[in-house]
Design a protein around this motif. Structure first.
Motif, mmCIF file in Angstrom:
data_model
loop_
_atom_site.group_PDB
_atom_site.id
_atom_site.type_symbol
_atom_site.label_atom_id
_atom_site.label_comp_id
_atom_site.label_asym_id
_atom_site.label_seq_id
_atom_site.Cartn_x
_atom_site.Cartn_y
_atom_site.Cartn_z
ATOM 1 N N ASP A 24 -12.627 6.159 80.426
ATOM 2 C CA ASP A 24 -13.538 6.465 79.710
ATOM 3 C C ASP A 24 -13.728 5.423 78.316
ATOM 4 O OD1 ASP A 24 -16.199 7.225 78.407
ATOM 5 O OD2 ASP A 24 -15.507 9.426 78.428
ATOM 6 N N HIS A 25 -14.514 4.371 78.149
ATOM 7 C CA HIS A 25 -14.665 3.548 77.035
ATOM 8 C C HIS A 25 -14.956 4.331 75.752
ATOM 9 C CE1 HIS A 25 -13.745 0.287 79.599
ATOM 10 N NE2 HIS A 25 -14.529 0.491 80.291
ATOM 11 N N LYS A 26 -15.701 5.569 76.063
ATOM 12 C CA LYS A 26 -16.143 6.358 74.851
ATOM 13 C C LYS A 26 -15.017 6.973 74.182
ATOM 14 C CE LYS A 26 -21.143 6.570 75.683
ATOM 15 N NZ LYS A 26 -22.058 7.563 76.134
ATOM 16 N N THR A 27 -14.149 7.621 75.041
ATOM 17 C CA THR A 27 -13.336 8.785 74.313
ATOM 18 C C THR A 27 -11.996 8.041 74.571
ATOM 19 O OG1 THR A 27 -13.063 9.497 76.504
ATOM 20 C CG2 THR A 27 -14.380 10.671 75.080
ATOM 21 N N LYS A 28 -11.763 6.590 75.163
ATOM 22 C CA LYS A 28 -10.576 5.975 75.525
ATOM 23 C C LYS A 28 -9.513 6.643 76.234
ATOM 24 C CE LYS A 28 -11.580 2.404 72.543
ATOM 25 N NZ LYS A 28 -12.636 1.589 73.141
ATOM 26 N N SER A 29 -9.979 7.678 77.213
ATOM 27 C CA SER A 29 -9.069 8.451 77.875
ATOM 28 C C SER A 29 -9.425 8.101 79.264
ATOM 29 C CB SER A 29 -9.353 9.939 77.470
ATOM 30 O OG SER A 29 -10.629 10.427 77.861
ATOM 31 N N LYS A 30 -8.522 8.853 79.955
ATOM 32 C CA LYS A 30 -8.260 8.612 81.462
ATOM 33 C C LYS A 30 -9.228 9.654 82.131
ATOM 34 C CE LYS A 30 -4.913 7.566 83.850
ATOM 35 N NZ LYS A 30 -3.520 7.415 84.752
ATOM 36 N N LYS A 31 -10.425 9.545 83.040
ATOM 37 C CA LYS A 31 -11.228 10.671 83.572
ATOM 38 C C LYS A 31 -11.122 10.649 85.026
ATOM 39 C CE LYS A 31 -13.721 11.471 79.709
ATOM 40 N NZ LYS A 31 -14.041 12.784 79.230
ATOM 41 N N PHE A 32 -11.204 11.910 85.574
ATOM 42 C CA PHE A 32 -10.862 11.992 87.049
ATOM 43 C C PHE A 32 -11.972 12.371 87.643
ATOM 44 C CE2 PHE A 32 -6.476 12.301 85.743
ATOM 45 C CZ PHE A 32 -6.078 11.398 86.659
ATOM 46 N N GLU A 33 -12.695 11.708 88.773
ATOM 47 C CA GLU A 33 -13.985 12.166 89.306
ATOM 48 C C GLU A 33 -13.897 12.280 90.831
ATOM 49 O OE1 GLU A 33 -18.685 10.664 89.141
ATOM 50 O OE2 GLU A 33 -17.194 9.643 88.097
ATOM 51 N N LYS A 34 -14.445 13.291 91.401
ATOM 52 C CA LYS A 34 -14.428 13.415 92.868
ATOM 53 C C LYS A 34 -15.748 13.513 93.315
ATOM 54 C CE LYS A 34 -11.998 16.352 96.011
ATOM 55 N NZ LYS A 34 -11.023 17.823 96.257
ATOM 56 N N VAL A 35 -16.224 12.642 94.193
ATOM 57 C CA VAL A 35 -17.478 12.486 94.619
ATOM 58 C C VAL A 35 -17.644 12.554 96.168
ATOM 59 C CG1 VAL A 35 -18.328 11.089 92.647
ATOM 60 C CG2 VAL A 35 -17.559 9.922 94.595
ATOM 61 N N HIS A 36 -18.725 12.875 96.577
ATOM 62 C CA HIS A 36 -18.917 12.616 98.214
ATOM 63 C C HIS A 36 -18.787 11.246 98.491
ATOM 64 C CE1 HIS A 36 -20.762 12.760 102.175
ATOM 65 N NE2 HIS A 36 -20.519 14.023 101.936
ATOM 66 N N VAL A 37 -17.997 10.909 99.842
ATOM 67 C CA VAL A 37 -17.837 9.651 100.339
ATOM 68 C C VAL A 37 -18.900 8.583 100.311
ATOM 69 C CG1 VAL A 37 -18.102 10.378 102.769
ATOM 70 C CG2 VAL A 37 -16.423 8.531 102.296
ATOM 71 N N TYR A 38 -20.297 9.175 100.688
ATOM 72 C CA TYR A 38 -21.372 8.200 100.658
ATOM 73 C C TYR A 38 -21.649 7.859 99.268
ATOM 74 C CZ TYR A 38 -21.656 9.499 105.751
ATOM 75 O OH TYR A 38 -21.263 9.802 107.002
ATOM 76 N N THR A 39 -21.495 8.592 98.399
ATOM 77 C CA THR A 39 -21.788 8.327 96.920
ATOM 78 C C THR A 39 -20.703 7.307 96.656
ATOM 79 O OG1 THR A 39 -22.669 10.418 96.563
ATOM 80 C CG2 THR A 39 -21.984 9.178 94.716
ATOM 81 N N PHE A 40 -19.431 7.444 96.906
ATOM 82 C CA PHE A 40 -18.547 6.541 96.694
ATOM 83 C C PHE A 40 -18.752 5.141 97.233
ATOM 84 C CE2 PHE A 40 -14.393 4.469 97.245
ATOM 85 C CZ PHE A 40 -13.897 4.269 95.931
ATOM 86 N N ILE A 41 -19.112 5.137 98.535
ATOM 87 C CA ILE A 41 -19.423 3.997 99.328
ATOM 88 C C ILE A 41 -20.692 3.309 98.481
ATOM 89 C CG2 ILE A 41 -20.183 3.010 101.633
ATOM 90 C CD1 ILE A 41 -18.487 5.256 102.718
ATOM 91 N N GLY A 42 -21.512 3.978 98.359
ATOM 92 C CA GLY A 42 -22.552 3.465 97.685
ATOM 93 C C GLY A 42 -22.628 2.602 96.439
ATOM 94 N N ARG A 43 -21.638 3.417 95.682
ATOM 95 C CA ARG A 43 -21.281 2.798 94.406
ATOM 96 C C ARG A 43 -20.402 1.191 94.500
ATOM 97 N NH1 ARG A 43 -19.141 8.278 90.716
ATOM 98 N NH2 ARG A 43 -21.381 8.961 90.671
ATOM 99 N N MET A 44 -19.443 1.164 95.579
ATOM 100 C CA MET A 44 -18.890 0.148 95.950
ATOM 101 C C MET A 44 -19.505 -1.129 96.562
ATOM 102 S SD MET A 44 -15.791 0.747 94.757
ATOM 103 C CE MET A 44 -16.501 2.132 93.526
ATOM 104 N N VAL A 45 -20.373 -0.541 97.320
ATOM 105 C CA VAL A 45 -21.324 -1.860 97.828
ATOM 106 C C VAL A 45 -22.352 -2.744 96.925
ATOM 107 C CG1 VAL A 45 -21.180 -0.797 100.582
ATOM 108 C CG2 VAL A 45 -23.151 -0.189 98.750
ATOM 109 N N GLN A 46 -22.585 -1.714 95.945
ATOM 110 C CA GLN A 46 -23.197 -2.553 94.933
ATOM 111 C C GLN A 46 -22.485 -3.829 94.585
ATOM 112 O OE1 GLN A 46 -24.564 -0.199 91.653
ATOM 113 N NE2 GLN A 46 -24.519 1.599 93.079
ATOM 114 N N HIS A 47 -21.233 -4.034 94.583
ATOM 115 C CA HIS A 47 -20.555 -5.182 94.128
ATOM 116 C C HIS A 47 -20.309 -6.194 95.160
ATOM 117 C CE1 HIS A 47 -19.736 -2.844 90.468
ATOM 118 N NE2 HIS A 47 -19.326 -1.999 91.382
ATOM 119 N N ILE A 48 -20.856 -6.002 96.560
ATOM 120 C CA ILE A 48 -20.775 -6.971 97.624
ATOM 121 C C ILE A 48 -21.812 -8.105 97.358
ATOM 122 C CG2 ILE A 48 -21.012 -7.326 100.138
ATOM 123 C CD1 ILE A 48 -20.072 -4.288 100.499
#
Length: 100
Positions: free
Chosen positions: A58-82
């Motif tokens: 997290d660039h605001k707090t300079k700390s490591k954040k963990f996130e758990k999302v549904h697999v389709y949400t994760f894939i959607g976030r990744m394919v934006q970079h293709i």
């Protein structure tokens, strides 16, 4: 408007040289994301078939954040970079050069 004016894209002629101090952080940030995958496999900490757990800085707090999302949400976030089909990418010049 730009997409209609330049349907084949824009060409940036960036010459090698000294990056101004005010832009050094931005240049490093952009070069890192243009020349590498959107997320490293080591940052994915959990996958159970339904959800994906990963961490990010997290660039605001300079700390490591963990996130758990549904697999389709994760894939959607990744394919934006293709890159689009037929996209010509120059890998070793200007800001995209990993050494620059």
């Amino acid at each position: 408007m730009l997409w209609k004016t330049y349907p084949k894209g824009l060409v940036a002629n960036v010459s090698k040289g000294r990056v101004p101090e005010a832009c050094r952080g931005l240049a490093g940030y952009l070069a890192k994301y243009v020349a590498s995958p959107p997320i490293a496999a080591r940052r994915i900490v959990n996958y159970d078939g339904q959800t994906v757990g990963y961490w990010y800085k997290d660039h605001k707090t300079k700390s490591k954040k963990f996130e758990k999302v549904h697999v389709y949400t994760f894939i959607g976030r990744m394919v934006q970079h293709i890159m689009p089909k037929g996209f010509q990418r120059i890998r070793y010049y200007g800001l995209e050069a990993t050494r620059t």
